[in-house]
Design an enzyme around this catalytic site. Structure first.
Site, PDB file in Angstrom:
ATOM      1  N   ALA A   1      44.600  24.622  37.190  1.00 14.16           N
ATOM      2  CA  ALA A   1      44.728  26.024  37.438  1.00 14.16           C
ATOM      3  C   ALA A   1      45.505  26.403  36.327  1.00 14.16           C
ATOM      4  CB  ALA A   1      45.637  26.177  39.058  1.00 14.16           C
TER       5      ALA A   1
ATOM      6  N   VAL B   1      42.527  14.352  36.681  1.00 16.13           N
ATOM      7  CA  VAL B   1      42.788  14.362  38.131  1.00 16.13           C
ATOM      8  C   VAL B   1      41.438  13.693  37.814  1.00 16.13           C
ATOM      9  CG1 VAL B   1      43.378  15.924  39.229  1.00 16.13           C
ATOM     10  CG2 VAL B   1      41.395  16.710  38.225  1.00 16.13           C
TER      11      VAL B   1
ATOM     12  N   ASN C   1      39.126  22.490  41.399  1.00 11.71           N
ATOM     13  CA  ASN C   1      38.340  23.763  41.027  1.00 11.71           C
ATOM     14  C   ASN C   1      38.130  22.502  39.423  1.00 11.71           C
ATOM     15  OD1 ASN C   1      38.203  26.370  39.766  1.00 11.71           O
ATOM     16  ND2 ASN C   1      40.242  25.321  38.501  1.00 11.71           N
TER      17      ASN C   1
ATOM     18  N   TYR D   1      25.613  18.478  34.118  1.00  5.39           N
ATOM     19  CA  TYR D   1      26.663  19.921  34.901  1.00  5.39           C
ATOM     20  C   TYR D   1      25.609  19.901  36.389  1.00  5.39           C
ATOM     21  CZ  TYR D   1      29.384  24.532  36.251  1.00  5.39           C
ATOM     22  OH  TYR D   1      30.029  24.793  37.023  1.00  5.39           O
TER      23      TYR D   1
ATOM     24  N   ALA E   1      23.402  18.058  38.434  1.00  2.90           N
ATOM     25  CA  ALA E   1      24.027  16.685  38.707  1.00  2.90           C
ATOM     26  C   ALA E   1      25.446  16.584  38.691  1.00  2.90           C
ATOM     27  CB  ALA E   1      23.169  15.407  37.895  1.00  2.90           C
TER      28      ALA E   1
ATOM     29  N   LYS F   1      27.488  18.831  40.481  1.00  6.86           N
ATOM     30  CA  LYS F   1      28.181  19.673  40.708  1.00  6.86           C
ATOM     31  C   LYS F   1      27.131  19.505  42.669  1.00  6.86           C
ATOM     32  CE  LYS F   1      30.431  22.529  39.050  1.00  6.86           C
ATOM     33  NZ  LYS F   1      32.797  22.745  39.463  1.00  6.86           N
TER      34      LYS F   1
HETATM   35  P1  NAP Z   1      37.380  27.699  32.941  1.00  7.93           P
HETATM   36  O1  NAP Z   1      38.450  28.863  32.947  1.00  7.93           O
HETATM   37  O2  NAP Z   1      37.313  26.346  31.718  1.00  7.93           O
HETATM   38  O3  NAP Z   1      38.902  26.410  33.531  1.00  7.93           O
HETATM   39  C1  NAP Z   1      38.562  25.268  34.230  1.00  7.93           C
HETATM   40  C2  NAP Z   1      39.934  24.370  33.884  1.00  7.93           C
HETATM   41  O4  NAP Z   1      39.971  22.677  34.486  1.00  7.93           O
HETATM   42  C3  NAP Z   1      40.452  24.454  32.793  1.00  7.93           C
HETATM   43  O5  NAP Z   1      42.160  24.791  32.736  1.00  7.93           O
HETATM   44  C4  NAP Z   1      40.790  22.514  32.444  1.00  7.93           C
HETATM   45  O6  NAP Z   1      42.084  22.231  31.657  1.00  7.93           O
HETATM   46  C5  NAP Z   1      40.212  22.435  34.023  1.00  7.93           C
HETATM   47  N1  NAP Z   1      40.294  20.480  34.112  1.00  7.93           N
HETATM   48  C6  NAP Z   1      39.220  20.415  34.118  1.00  7.93           C
HETATM   49  N2  NAP Z   1      39.181  18.931  33.837  1.00  7.93           N
HETATM   50  C7  NAP Z   1      40.075  18.146  34.384  1.00  7.93           C
HETATM   51  C8  NAP Z   1      41.063  17.561  34.886  1.00  7.93           C
HETATM   52  N3  NAP Z   1      39.752  15.863  34.680  1.00  7.93           N
HETATM   53  N4  NAP Z   1      41.892  16.974  35.070  1.00  7.93           N
HETATM   54  C9  NAP Z   1      42.913  18.482  35.371  1.00  7.93           C
HETATM   55  N5  NAP Z   1      42.207  20.022  34.952  1.00  7.93           N
HETATM   56  C10 NAP Z   1      41.155  19.272  34.281  1.00  7.93           C
HETATM   57  O7  NAP Z   1      36.255  27.159  34.185  1.00  7.93           O
HETATM   58  P2  NAP Z   1      36.253  27.833  34.830  1.00  7.93           P
HETATM   59  O8  NAP Z   1      35.250  28.871  34.895  1.00  7.93           O
HETATM   60  O9  NAP Z   1      37.132  28.604  35.756  1.00  7.93           O
HETATM   61  O10 NAP Z   1      35.852  26.495  35.966  1.00  7.93           O
HETATM   62  C11 NAP Z   1      36.259  26.515  37.216  1.00  7.93           C
HETATM   63  C12 NAP Z   1      35.667  25.656  38.235  1.00  7.93           C
HETATM   64  O11 NAP Z   1      34.356  26.252  38.151  1.00  7.93           O
HETATM   65  C13 NAP Z   1      35.210  24.834  37.387  1.00  7.93           C
HETATM   66  O12 NAP Z   1      34.915  23.364  38.370  1.00  7.93           O
HETATM   67  C14 NAP Z   1      33.903  25.143  37.017  1.00  7.93           C
HETATM   68  O13 NAP Z   1      32.858  24.092  37.245  1.00  7.93           O
HETATM   69  C15 NAP Z   1      32.737  26.505  38.260  1.00  7.93           C
HETATM   70  N6  NAP Z   1      32.247  26.966  38.507  1.00  7.93           N
HETATM   71  C16 NAP Z   1      32.556  27.840  37.255  1.00  7.93           C
HETATM   72  C17 NAP Z   1      31.009  28.993  36.728  1.00  7.93           C
HETATM   73  C18 NAP Z   1      31.966  30.221  36.055  1.00  7.93           C
HETATM   74  O14 NAP Z   1      30.873  30.682  35.902  1.00  7.93           O
HETATM   75  N7  NAP Z   1      33.251  30.292  35.757  1.00  7.93           N
HETATM   76  C19 NAP Z   1      30.507  29.207  37.903  1.00  7.93           C
HETATM   77  C20 NAP Z   1      30.149  28.124  38.688  1.00  7.93           C
HETATM   78  C21 NAP Z   1      31.100  27.470  38.683  1.00  7.93           C
HETATM   79  P3  NAP Z   1      42.110  22.095  30.316  1.00  7.93           P
HETATM   80  O15 NAP Z   1      41.971  23.735  29.634  1.00  7.93           O
HETATM   81  O16 NAP Z   1      43.223  21.607  29.926  1.00  7.93           O
HETATM   82  O17 NAP Z   1      40.948  21.451  30.347  1.00  7.93           O
END
Ligand code: NAP
Length: 243
Positions: A12, A61, A87, A152, A154, A156
């Protein structure tokens, strides 16, 4: 309805997770902000400015025991675990024939295993409470695939199977589990894409704009508040996927 409820949001510190945490804070929930490397102070400050309580827990996590630590700390601090939003996620894009084994494993572990880990530790608490809502962030990629994202997609799609099984297992005690499948949302994750790729994606979005974290957060609020909705996938994608 969310006033005083304990809401955990993984990953978050920024992007969609930050927007979701802030949306729940505005509804008066107590926020547990999970972060890994990126500092979460900005999220915590925004939550406090919205007048809500915030508790930050650093945990990767994807690690089973760190996920347990997150859930235990949340319960100890606020006394319950009412909403869990999975998330946290990463991408390691590349064409299948060149994809490294470690890039496949990293994405499955960070996206799918993390979701299992937190559900595994939060579900006994929710079952005992006889209430709770689990919301997993999947992707439209899970539904239609995307060249260059085999790992990715797979991970999701795995989250969707996990969502359906969890929904069936926890339903007898009134605990719900749903997924959100965002399309293209403007965050750091998508900012790295080349302009020509962004333009081709935009052309495939009927509403002709990229989504925001707030668009996804509205769906999360809806799922958290509706106790007669489980095992569903809500697409927040500007109409990219229609069924
Ligand atoms: P983001 O800006 O890259 O943020 C992702 C966050 O998740 C980062 O703060 C990261 O922390 C954290 N994270 C990743 N792995 C972690 C772990 N093992 N433990 C704790 N924290 C972890 O990405 P976002 O676009 O907001 O995406 C959020 C979610 O939505 C993701 O699951 C993504 O796959 C999904 N999503 C995004 C989109 C899109 O278009 N943006 C579309 C579909 C789905 P660190 O920075 O510290 O690594």
């Amino acid at each position: 309805m969310l006033q005083g409820k304990t809401v955990i949001v993984t990953g978050a510190a920024k992007g969609i997770g930050q927007a979701i945490a802030l949306a729940f804070a505005k509804e008066g929930a107590n926020l547990v902000v999970n972060y890994r490397h990126t500092p979460a102070e900005e999220t915590a400050e925004a939550i406090k400015q919205a007048g809500a309580s915030c508790f930050m827990v650093q945990a990767d996590v994807s690690d089973f025991s760190q996920a347990e630590h997150l859930i235990k700390e949340a319960k100890a601090h606020f006394g319950s675990v009412d909403v869990l939003i999975n998330n946290a996620g990463i991408t390691r894009d590349g064409l299948l024939m060149r994809m490294k084994e470690e890039d496949f494993d990293a994405v499955i572990t960070n996206n799918l295993k993390s979701t299992f880990n937190t559900i595994r530790h939060a579900s006994p608490i929710m079952l005992k409470q006889r209430s709770g809502a689990i919301i997993n962030i999947s992707s439209v990629t899970a539904l239609i695939g995307n060249a260059g994202q085999a790992n990715y997609a797979a991970s999701k799609a795995g989250i969707l199977g996990l969502t359906f099984a969890t929904a069936r297992e926890l339903a007898p005690r009134g605990v719900t589990c749903n997924a959100i499948a965002p399309g293209f949302i403007q965050t750091d994750m998508t900012d790295v894409l080349k302009d020509e790729i962004k333009e081709s994606i935009l052309a495939a979005i009927p509403l002709h704009r990229f989504g925001t974290g707030e668009d996804v957060a509205k769906a999360a609020l809806f799922l958290a508040e509706n106790t007669y909705l489980t095992g569903q996938v809500i697409r927040v994608d500007g109409g990219m996927v229609m069924q």
